[in-house]
Design a protein around this motif. Structure first.
Motif, PDB file in Angstrom:
ATOM      1  N   ARG A  54       0.839  -1.195   0.000  1.00 52.10           N
ATOM      2  CA  ARG A  54       0.000   0.000   0.000  1.00 52.10           C
ATOM      3  C   ARG A  54       0.877   1.249   0.000  1.00 52.10           C
ATOM      4  NH1 ARG A  54      -3.311   3.320   3.044  1.00 52.10           N
ATOM      5  NH2 ARG A  54      -2.668   2.668   5.101  1.00 52.10           N
ATOM      6  N   ILE A  55       0.466   2.231  -0.781  1.00 51.26           N
ATOM      7  CA  ILE A  55       1.185   3.511  -0.822  1.00 51.26           C
ATOM      8  C   ILE A  55       0.583   4.393   0.270  1.00 51.26           C
ATOM      9  CG2 ILE A  55       1.764   5.558  -2.177  1.00 51.26           C
ATOM     10  CD1 ILE A  55       2.960   3.244  -3.557  1.00 51.26           C
ATOM     11  N   HIS A  56       1.396   4.742   1.227  1.00 48.39           N
ATOM     12  CA  HIS A  56       0.928   5.615   2.297  1.00 48.39           C
ATOM     13  C   HIS A  56       1.118   7.061   1.858  1.00 48.39           C
ATOM     14  CE1 HIS A  56       0.437   2.259   5.075  1.00 48.39           C
ATOM     15  NE2 HIS A  56       1.489   1.759   4.452  1.00 48.39           N
ATOM     16  N   GLY A  57       0.223   7.928   2.283  1.00 47.97           N
ATOM     17  CA  GLY A  57       0.297   9.329   1.887  1.00 47.97           C
ATOM     18  C   GLY A  57      -0.688   9.663   0.791  1.00 47.97           C
ATOM     19  N   CYS A  58      -1.399   8.656   0.295  1.00 45.70           N
ATOM     20  CA  CYS A  58      -2.442   8.882  -0.706  1.00 45.70           C
ATOM     21  C   CYS A  58      -3.784   8.914   0.013  1.00 45.70           C
ATOM     22  CB  CYS A  58      -2.466   7.751  -1.736  1.00 45.70           C
ATOM     23  SG  CYS A  58      -1.037   7.717  -2.816  1.00 45.70           S
ATOM     24  N   GLN A  59      -4.647   9.804  -0.436  1.00 48.49           N
ATOM     25  CA  GLN A  59      -5.965   9.906   0.171  1.00 48.49           C
ATOM     26  C   GLN A  59      -6.800   8.673  -0.164  1.00 48.49           C
ATOM     27  OE1 GLN A  59      -8.110  13.404  -1.049  1.00 48.49           O
ATOM     28  NE2 GLN A  59      -9.234  13.470   0.876  1.00 48.49           N
ATOM     29  N   SER A  60      -6.665   8.170  -1.384  1.00 45.86           N
ATOM     30  CA  SER A  60      -7.396   6.965  -1.774  1.00 45.86           C
ATOM     31  C   SER A  60      -6.527   5.734  -1.514  1.00 45.86           C
ATOM     32  CB  SER A  60      -7.796   7.051  -3.250  1.00 45.86           C
ATOM     33  OG  SER A  60      -6.681   7.352  -4.034  1.00 45.86           O
ATOM     34  N   GLN A  61      -7.123   4.576  -1.668  1.00 44.58           N
ATOM     35  CA  GLN A  61      -6.386   3.324  -1.501  1.00 44.58           C
ATOM     36  C   GLN A  61      -5.563   3.066  -2.761  1.00 44.58           C
ATOM     37  OE1 GLN A  61      -6.184   1.595   1.162  1.00 44.58           O
ATOM     38  NE2 GLN A  61      -8.126   1.421   2.217  1.00 44.58           N
ATOM     39  N   TYR A 129       3.253  12.241  -5.684  1.00 45.29           N
ATOM     40  CA  TYR A 129       4.602  12.323  -5.127  1.00 45.29           C
ATOM     41  C   TYR A 129       4.949  11.033  -4.380  1.00 45.29           C
ATOM     42  CZ  TYR A 129       8.194  13.409  -1.680  1.00 45.29           C
ATOM     43  OH  TYR A 129       9.307  13.351  -0.893  1.00 45.29           O
ATOM     44  N   HIS A 130       4.027  10.511  -3.578  1.00 47.10           N
ATOM     45  CA  HIS A 130       4.306   9.286  -2.812  1.00 47.10           C
ATOM     46  C   HIS A 130       4.445   8.064  -3.717  1.00 47.10           C
ATOM     47  CE1 HIS A 130       4.348  10.693   1.310  1.00 47.10           C
ATOM     48  NE2 HIS A 130       3.385  11.529   0.987  1.00 47.10           N
ATOM     49  N   MET A 131       3.689   8.026  -4.811  1.00 44.91           N
ATOM     50  CA  MET A 131       3.820   6.908  -5.753  1.00 44.91           C
ATOM     51  C   MET A 131       5.197   6.947  -6.422  1.00 44.91           C
ATOM     52  SD  MET A 131       0.098   6.551  -7.562  1.00 44.91           S
ATOM     53  CE  MET A 131      -0.508   8.238  -7.533  1.00 44.91           C
ATOM     54  N   ILE A 132       5.601   8.139  -6.879  1.00 45.65           N
ATOM     55  CA  ILE A 132       6.913   8.287  -7.525  1.00 45.65           C
ATOM     56  C   ILE A 132       8.023   7.975  -6.522  1.00 45.65           C
ATOM     57  CG2 ILE A 132       8.524   9.957  -8.538  1.00 45.65           C
ATOM     58  CD1 ILE A 132       5.966  11.370  -9.697  1.00 45.65           C
ATOM     59  N   LYS A 133       7.884   8.495  -5.316  1.00 46.38           N
ATOM     60  CA  LYS A 133       8.888   8.273  -4.271  1.00 46.38           C
ATOM     61  C   LYS A 133       9.061   6.777  -3.999  1.00 46.38           C
ATOM     62  CE  LYS A 133       9.673   9.439   0.561  1.00 46.38           C
ATOM     63  NZ  LYS A 133       9.076  10.036   1.744  1.00 46.38           N
ATOM     64  N   ARG A 134       7.954   6.034  -3.953  1.00 47.38           N
ATOM     65  CA  ARG A 134       8.005   4.591  -3.698  1.00 47.38           C
ATOM     66  C   ARG A 134       8.713   3.852  -4.830  1.00 47.38           C
ATOM     67  NH1 ARG A 134       4.618   1.044  -1.012  1.00 47.38           N
ATOM     68  NH2 ARG A 134       5.379  -1.053  -1.271  1.00 47.38           N
ATOM     69  N   ILE A 135       8.382   4.198  -6.073  1.00 47.44           N
ATOM     70  CA  ILE A 135       8.998   3.539  -7.237  1.00 47.44           C
ATOM     71  C   ILE A 135      10.496   3.828  -7.260  1.00 47.44           C
ATOM     72  CG2 ILE A 135       9.136   3.549  -9.764  1.00 47.44           C
ATOM     73  CD1 ILE A 135       6.036   4.062  -9.727  1.00 47.44           C
ATOM     74  N   LYS A 136      10.868   5.088  -7.052  1.00 48.11           N
ATOM     75  CA  LYS A 136      12.291   5.468  -7.075  1.00 48.11           C
ATOM     76  C   LYS A 136      13.040   4.826  -5.902  1.00 48.11           C
ATOM     77  CE  LYS A 136      12.396   9.104 -10.253  1.00 48.11           C
ATOM     78  NZ  LYS A 136      13.463   9.438 -11.173  1.00 48.11           N
ATOM     79  N   ALA A 137      12.407   4.754  -4.727  1.00 48.17           N
ATOM     80  CA  ALA A 137      13.057   4.142  -3.550  1.00 48.17           C
ATOM     81  C   ALA A 137      13.294   2.660  -3.793  1.00 48.17           C
ATOM     82  CB  ALA A 137      12.194   4.346  -2.303  1.00 48.17           C
ATOM     83  N   GLU A 138      12.335   1.971  -4.389  1.00 47.25           N
ATOM     84  CA  GLU A 138      12.502   0.545  -4.714  1.00 47.25           C
ATOM     85  C   GLU A 138      13.665   0.366  -5.687  1.00 47.25           C
ATOM     86  OE1 GLU A 138      10.841  -2.461  -4.099  1.00 47.25           O
ATOM     87  OE2 GLU A 138       9.382  -1.652  -2.677  1.00 47.25           O
ATOM     88  N   ALA A 139      13.741   1.243  -6.677  1.00 48.00           N
ATOM     89  CA  ALA A 139      14.827   1.169  -7.668  1.00 48.00           C
ATOM     90  C   ALA A 139      16.173   1.406  -7.005  1.00 48.00           C
ATOM     91  CB  ALA A 139      14.581   2.159  -8.799  1.00 48.00           C
TER      92      ALA A 139
END
Length: 145
Positions: A54-61, A129-139
């Motif tokens: 789950r991406i935290h920081g998003c208003q939706s799931q 921003y949180h989605m991009i941050k998660r993808i970049k952090a995984e990379a």
């Protein structure tokens, strides 16, 4: 999950997205296109809708599952919100099937060129921003491993 590497460079995909979005004269049509992109996301299996995905920081799931295969990162994602699903689909067009190096090096200028950053509500901008941050952090984590 489909393990087919992309046939275009990140720059070519981003340029294509800019062209597609700027083809529309108004934001109502751009949002419709974004929502339609989100509808093309394949379903995410229930077992992948875990707290760790789950991406935290998003208003939706929002759930994002990332798997490495042959040195490339493959992603599946789903959201319960139409516009957020479109944002995910947009990001997956750019990042899915790329090497960790390609993902960390990829500029994000195309989001500004599309005009998306100026149009999103503050909550959606934070989610993006949180989605991009998660993808970049995984990379980055897989680069240093």
């Amino acid at each position: 999950m489909n393990f087919t590497p992309p046939d275009k460079s990140i720059e070519a995909v981003q340029a294509d997205l800019v062209k597609r979005f700027t083809h529309f004269d108004n934001w109502k049509d751009r949002y419709k296109y974004l929502i339609d992109m989100g509808k093309t996301l394949p379903d995410l299996a229930e077992e992948r809708k875990t707290e760790s995905n789950r991406i935290h920081g998003c208003q939706s799931q929002v759930w994002l599952a990332i798997q490495e295969h042959d040195g490339r990162l493959y992603m599946q994602a789903k959201s319960d919100a139409a516009i957020v699903s479109g944002l995910i689909a947009l990001l997956l067009k750019v990042y899915n099937g790329r090497t960790p190096q390609e993902i960390t090096d990829a500029p994000l200028d195309f989001l500004g060129e599309i005009g998306l950053l100026q149009q999103l509500s503050p909550n959606r901008s934070t989610g993006l921003y949180h989605m991009i941050k998660r993808i970049k952090a995984e990379a980055q984590a897989r680069q240093s491993a």
